[in-house]
Scaffold this motif. Structure first.
Motif, PDB file in Angstrom:
ATOM      1  N   THR A  89     -11.081   4.444   8.504  1.00 56.20           N
ATOM      2  CA  THR A  89     -10.392   5.563   9.150  1.00 56.20           C
ATOM      3  C   THR A  89      -8.909   5.541   8.757  1.00 56.20           C
ATOM      4  OG1 THR A  89      -9.901   4.237  11.094  1.00 56.20           O
ATOM      5  CG2 THR A  89     -11.922   5.519  11.153  1.00 56.20           C
ATOM      6  N   ARG A  90      -8.246   6.687   8.946  1.00 60.19           N
ATOM      7  CA  ARG A  90      -6.814   6.778   8.626  1.00 60.19           C
ATOM      8  C   ARG A  90      -6.012   5.806   9.498  1.00 60.19           C
ATOM      9  NH1 ARG A  90      -2.096   9.946   9.498  1.00 60.19           N
ATOM     10  NH2 ARG A  90      -2.907  10.705  11.467  1.00 60.19           N
ATOM     11  N   ILE A 141      -3.080   3.131   8.501  1.00 62.88           N
ATOM     12  CA  ILE A 141      -1.777   3.085   9.188  1.00 62.88           C
ATOM     13  C   ILE A 141      -1.508   1.654   9.674  1.00 62.88           C
ATOM     14  CG2 ILE A 141      -0.484   3.890  11.225  1.00 62.88           C
ATOM     15  CD1 ILE A 141      -2.065   6.567  10.945  1.00 62.88           C
ATOM     16  N   ALA A 142      -2.525   1.047  10.309  1.00 60.35           N
ATOM     17  CA  ALA A 142      -2.365  -0.323  10.818  1.00 60.35           C
ATOM     18  C   ALA A 142      -2.094  -1.302   9.679  1.00 60.35           C
ATOM     19  CB  ALA A 142      -3.616  -0.739  11.584  1.00 60.35           C
ATOM     20  N   LEU A 143      -2.752  -1.083   8.519  1.00 61.35           N
ATOM     21  CA  LEU A 143      -2.531  -1.961   7.355  1.00 61.35           C
ATOM     22  C   LEU A 143      -1.096  -1.815   6.851  1.00 61.35           C
ATOM     23  CD1 LEU A 143      -5.828  -1.437   5.327  1.00 61.35           C
ATOM     24  CD2 LEU A 143      -4.989  -3.606   6.199  1.00 61.35           C
ATOM     25  N   ILE A 146       0.828  -1.220   0.000  1.00 61.84           N
ATOM     26  CA  ILE A 146       0.000   0.000   0.000  1.00 61.84           C
ATOM     27  C   ILE A 146       0.859   1.266   0.000  1.00 61.84           C
ATOM     28  CG2 ILE A 146      -1.726   1.325   1.314  1.00 61.84           C
ATOM     29  CD1 ILE A 146      -2.901  -1.350   2.219  1.00 61.84           C
ATOM     30  N   ARG A 147       1.919   1.257   0.817  1.00 63.97           N
ATOM     31  CA  ARG A 147       2.772   2.454   0.899  1.00 63.97           C
ATOM     32  C   ARG A 147       3.392   2.770  -0.469  1.00 63.97           C
ATOM     33  NH1 ARG A 147       3.945   6.498   0.553  1.00 63.97           N
ATOM     34  NH2 ARG A 147       5.548   7.803   1.468  1.00 63.97           N
ATOM     35  N   THR A 148       3.905   1.723  -1.133  1.00 68.67           N
ATOM     36  CA  THR A 148       4.532   1.897  -2.448  1.00 68.67           C
ATOM     37  C   THR A 148       3.511   2.375  -3.477  1.00 68.67           C
ATOM     38  OG1 THR A 148       5.782  -0.054  -1.826  1.00 68.67           O
ATOM     39  CG2 THR A 148       6.085   0.718  -4.076  1.00 68.67           C
ATOM     40  N   LEU A 149       2.326   1.750  -3.448  1.00 65.32           N
ATOM     41  CA  LEU A 149       1.286   2.133  -4.405  1.00 65.32           C
ATOM     42  C   LEU A 149       0.806   3.562  -4.174  1.00 65.32           C
ATOM     43  CD1 LEU A 149      -0.629  -1.248  -4.454  1.00 65.32           C
ATOM     44  CD2 LEU A 149       0.431  -0.166  -6.430  1.00 65.32           C
TER      45      LEU A 149
END
Lengths: 74, 151
Positions: A32-33, A37-39, A10-13
Motif C-alpha cells: 500500500t502507499r 510512506i512509512a519506509l 527511496i525518495r531520491t530514487l
C-alpha cells in the motif's frame, strides 16, 4: 519505536525515475502507499523480499537502496 | 489513513460501544438486584451477537464511506479502494494480537483470583467477558499506535 536502523534512498530514487509517485511504486512492488510512506520516513523496516522488489523496481542493487546504521545519502 | 487503519479504528469504536453497553447493563442488573447467572449468560450472548453484527456493519460502512471519499477526491465513478493487506499490516496485526492475548491472559488470571479469594463464581464470569472486551481495546490501541509511530 520510531526511526529504524535501516536507512534508504527511496525518495531520491523516485526523484531520479521521472518523479515516480508513491502510488506507482506501491503498485509496482505490491504494497500500500502507506507502507511506502512509512519506509521513506524510516518508520518501518521492510522484509528482505520487499527490499529486493523495491531494488528491482528501480533497477538498482540492494545496497544502493538500503543501508544499515547511520550512513550518508547520495 | 490506510483502509486497514480505518478498520482498526472501527473495531476500536465498536468495542468501546460494547464496553459501554456492557457496563450499563451490568450496573442496571446490580441496581435492580437481578444480578443472577442466567441474566449474565444473556448479557454474554447479547454481547457476542452485537460484536458480530456491529463489526459486519462497521466494515461495510467503512467500505462505503471510503468509496464516497475517494469519489469526492478523484471524481472517479468507480473508485478504487486500496483494501489490500500487505506485510506491514500483517505484522501490525500479529503484534496487536499478541498484545490482546497477553492482556487477556493477565485479565483472566485476575478474574480467577477473585474466585480464589472467596468471591462467587458469578463475579468471575462477569469479569471474564469484561476482560475480553478490554483486551481487544488495548490490542486495537496498540495497533493504531504502531500505524502512527512506526516500528
Amino acid at each position: 519505536m520510531g526511526k529504524t536502523q535501516i536507512k534508504n534512498n527511496i525518495r531520491t530514487l523516485r526523484f531520479f525515475h521521472d518523479e515516480m509517485t508513491q502510488q506507482a511504486l506501491a503498485e509496482k512492488v505490491g504494497v500500500t502507499r502507506q507502507t511506502i510512506i512509512a519506509l521513506e520516513q524510516e518508520k518501518y523496516s521492510p522484509s528482505l523480499e520487499l527490499a529486493f522488489r523495491i531494488a528491482l523496481a528501480f533497477d538498482e542493487p540492494l545496497t544502493s537502496v538500503f543501508s544499515y546504521g547511520p550512513s550518508r545519502r547520495f | 489513513m490506510s483502509f486497514q487503519q480505518k478498520n482498526v479504528t472501527v473495531s476500536l469504536v465498536n468495542f468501546l460501544l460494547i464496553l459501554g453497553f456492557y457496563l450499563i447493563r451490568v450496573t442496571q442488573l446490580i441496581r435492580t438486584e437481578s444480578f443472577t447467572l442466567d441474566k449474565i449468560i444473556w448479557v454474554w450472548i447479547s454481547i457476542a451477537v452485537i460484536a458480530v453484527v456491529v463489526t459486519i456493519i462497521g466494515t461495510i460502512l467503512t467500505h462505503i464511506i471510503s468509496a464516497i471519499i475517494e469519489f469526492v477526491k478523484t471524481g472517479n465513478e468507480d473508485p478504487k479502494i486500496e483494501d489490500i493487506e500487505d506485510e506491514r499490516d500483517q505484522l501490525i496485526n500479529l503484534k496487536g494480537t499478541r498484545v490482546t492475548y497477553t492482556m487477556y491472559s493477565l485479565f483472566v488470571f485476575l478474574a480467577m483470583l477473585t474466585y480464589a479469594f472467596g468471591q462467587p463464581a458469578l463475579v468471575m464470569f462477569t469479569l471474564l467477558i469484561l476482560c475480553g472486551v478490554l483486551a481487544q481495546i488495548v490490542g486495537d490501541i496498540y495497533r493504531l499506535n504502531l500505524y502512527r509511530r512506526g516500528f
